[in-house]
Design a protein around this motif. Structure first.
Motif, PDB file in Angstrom:
ATOM      1  N   ARG A   4       0.613  -0.992  -0.085  1.00  0.00           N
ATOM      2  CA  ARG A   4       0.170   0.140  -0.404  1.00  0.00           C
ATOM      3  C   ARG A   4       0.596   1.422   0.137  1.00  0.00           C
ATOM      4  N   GLN A   5       1.828   1.796   0.797  1.00  0.00           N
ATOM      5  CA  GLN A   5       3.045   2.394   0.569  1.00  0.00           C
ATOM      6  C   GLN A   5       3.182   2.771  -1.063  1.00  0.00           C
ATOM      7  N   GLN A   6       4.520   1.428  -0.890  1.00  0.00           N
ATOM      8  CA  GLN A   6       4.782   1.593  -2.220  1.00  0.00           C
ATOM      9  C   GLN A   6       3.377   2.213  -3.696  1.00  0.00           C
ATOM     10  N   LYS A   7       2.381   1.371  -3.444  1.00  0.00           N
ATOM     11  CA  LYS A   7       1.367   2.276  -4.378  1.00  0.00           C
ATOM     12  C   LYS A   7       1.103   3.639  -3.962  1.00  0.00           C
ATOM     13  N   THR A   8       1.430   3.899  -3.233  1.00  0.00           N
ATOM     14  CA  THR A   8       1.678   5.575  -2.498  1.00  0.00           C
ATOM     15  C   THR A   8       2.322   6.282  -3.406  1.00  0.00           C
ATOM     16  N   ARG A   9       3.529   5.701  -3.362  1.00  0.00           N
ATOM     17  CA  ARG A   9       4.607   6.196  -3.184  1.00  0.00           C
ATOM     18  C   ARG A   9       4.959   6.829  -5.016  1.00  0.00           C
ATOM     19  N   ASP A  10       4.707   5.451  -5.751  1.00  0.00           N
ATOM     20  CA  ASP A  10       4.677   5.169  -6.760  1.00  0.00           C
ATOM     21  C   ASP A  10       3.544   6.541  -7.575  1.00  0.00           C
ATOM     22  N   ALA A  11       2.603   6.367  -6.735  1.00  0.00           N
ATOM     23  CA  ALA A  11       1.511   7.265  -7.609  1.00  0.00           C
ATOM     24  C   ALA A  11       1.669   8.627  -7.780  1.00  0.00           C
ATOM     25  N   ILE A  12       3.182   9.041  -6.021  1.00  0.00           N
ATOM     26  CA  ILE A  12       3.358  11.026  -5.690  1.00  0.00           C
ATOM     27  C   ILE A  12       4.611  10.703  -6.985  1.00  0.00           C
ATOM     28  N   PHE A  13       5.219  10.043  -7.434  1.00  0.00           N
ATOM     29  CA  PHE A  13       6.020   9.379  -8.256  1.00  0.00           C
ATOM     30  C   PHE A  13       5.840  10.184  -9.980  1.00  0.00           C
ATOM     31  N   ARG A  14       4.608   9.112 -10.124  1.00  0.00           N
ATOM     32  CA  ARG A  14       3.627   9.655 -11.408  1.00  0.00           C
ATOM     33  C   ARG A  14       3.382  10.538 -11.206  1.00  0.00           C
ATOM     34  N   ALA A  15       3.076  11.129 -10.790  1.00  0.00           N
ATOM     35  CA  ALA A  15       1.871  12.500 -10.816  1.00  0.00           C
ATOM     36  C   ALA A  15       3.315  13.729 -10.962  1.00  0.00           C
ATOM     37  N   PHE A  16       4.174  13.194  -9.579  1.00  0.00           N
ATOM     38  CA  PHE A  16       5.312  14.624 -10.115  1.00  0.00           C
ATOM     39  C   PHE A  16       5.947  14.447 -11.665  1.00  0.00           C
ATOM     40  N   THR A  17       6.388  13.232 -11.871  1.00  0.00           N
ATOM     41  CA  THR A  17       6.688  13.580 -12.792  1.00  0.00           C
ATOM     42  C   THR A  17       5.252  13.835 -14.027  1.00  0.00           C
ATOM     43  N   GLU A  18       4.741  13.981 -14.439  1.00  0.00           N
ATOM     44  CA  GLU A  18       3.571  13.962 -15.487  1.00  0.00           C
ATOM     45  C   GLU A  18       3.696  15.367 -14.598  1.00  0.00           C
ATOM     46  N   LEU A  19       3.838  16.178 -14.234  1.00  0.00           N
ATOM     47  CA  LEU A  19       4.032  17.569 -13.904  1.00  0.00           C
ATOM     48  C   LEU A  19       4.564  17.920 -14.199  1.00  0.00           C
ATOM     49  N   LEU A  20       6.097  17.707 -14.100  1.00  0.00           N
ATOM     50  CA  LEU A  20       7.581  17.741 -14.650  1.00  0.00           C
ATOM     51  C   LEU A  20       7.834  18.291 -15.791  1.00  0.00           C
TER      52      LEU A  20
END
Length: 188
Positions: A4-20
């Motif tokens: 669950r923590q890994q899924k959240t972390r991955d979602a944050i990474f995806r969101a961040f890279t999408e914004l970048l």
């Protein structure tokens, strides 16, 4: 870290890279990352204290894999039979940079590119020391090792920046060949 923590972390990474991919690093707010990842503010801060820490962790995840000593078969390349070969490892690094081009281009062109480059340089210096100099050997005793490590590291980073400006037209194999032609005479 549980799933669950890994899924959240991955979602944050995806969101961040999408914004970048859409805007510069300094213009991205934590609130935008939270909105894009569809998480709460406390969830974000449970994983990362700051946006800079998020960038550092993104780089760490990327570079830990990119500079891994264990080469495995992946969807765009297979160097699993080439473990320990410095030339194959250079090509492997370049494949990962190309495969992550969206993030790399965004991070190299943003205002915090120096932060990204400092992480890249740190991993690259370790690679140069452990693989290029150790595996290929430095026969010239007239060049201080620290100077040589710095020269090779800066040359590689300059090459990657040139490659990005060229829109990654050259294949990883072709670019690695250029690098080896320039660097190997310096090492030997």
């Amino acid at each position: 870290m549980d799933r669950r923590q890994q899924k959240t972390r991955d979602a944050i990474f995806r969101a961040f890279t999408e914004l970048l991919s859409k805007k510069s690093y300094t213009k991205i707010t934590v609130q935008e990352i939270i909105n894009e990842a569809n998480i709460g503010r406390s969830t974000f801060y449970a994983h990362f204290e700051t946006r800079d820490e998020l960038l550092k962790e993104l780089c760490t995840d990327l570079f830990t894999h990119v500079f891994s000593q264990t080469l495995s078969s992946e969807h765009t390349h297979d160097f699993s039979a080439s473990a320990g070969d410095p030339g194959a490892m250079i090509v492997h690094i370049l494949y990962h940079l190309r495969d992550n081009r969206k993030n790399i281009v965004s991070l190299l062109s943003c205002e915090s590119s120096e932060l990204f480059l400092s992480y890249f340089k740190q991993y690259l210096r370790e690679f140069v020391t452990a693989h290029l100099l150790a595996e290929l050997g430095q026969s010239s005793g007239t060049i201080p090792e620290e100077f040589l490590i710095n020269h090779i590291t800066c040359s590689f980073i300059g090459m990657v920046e040139w490659w990005v400006r060229q829109d990654l037209k050259q294949s990883p194999e072709e670019l690695a060949g250029y690098f080896e032609q320039v660097i190997l005479p310096v090492i030997h």
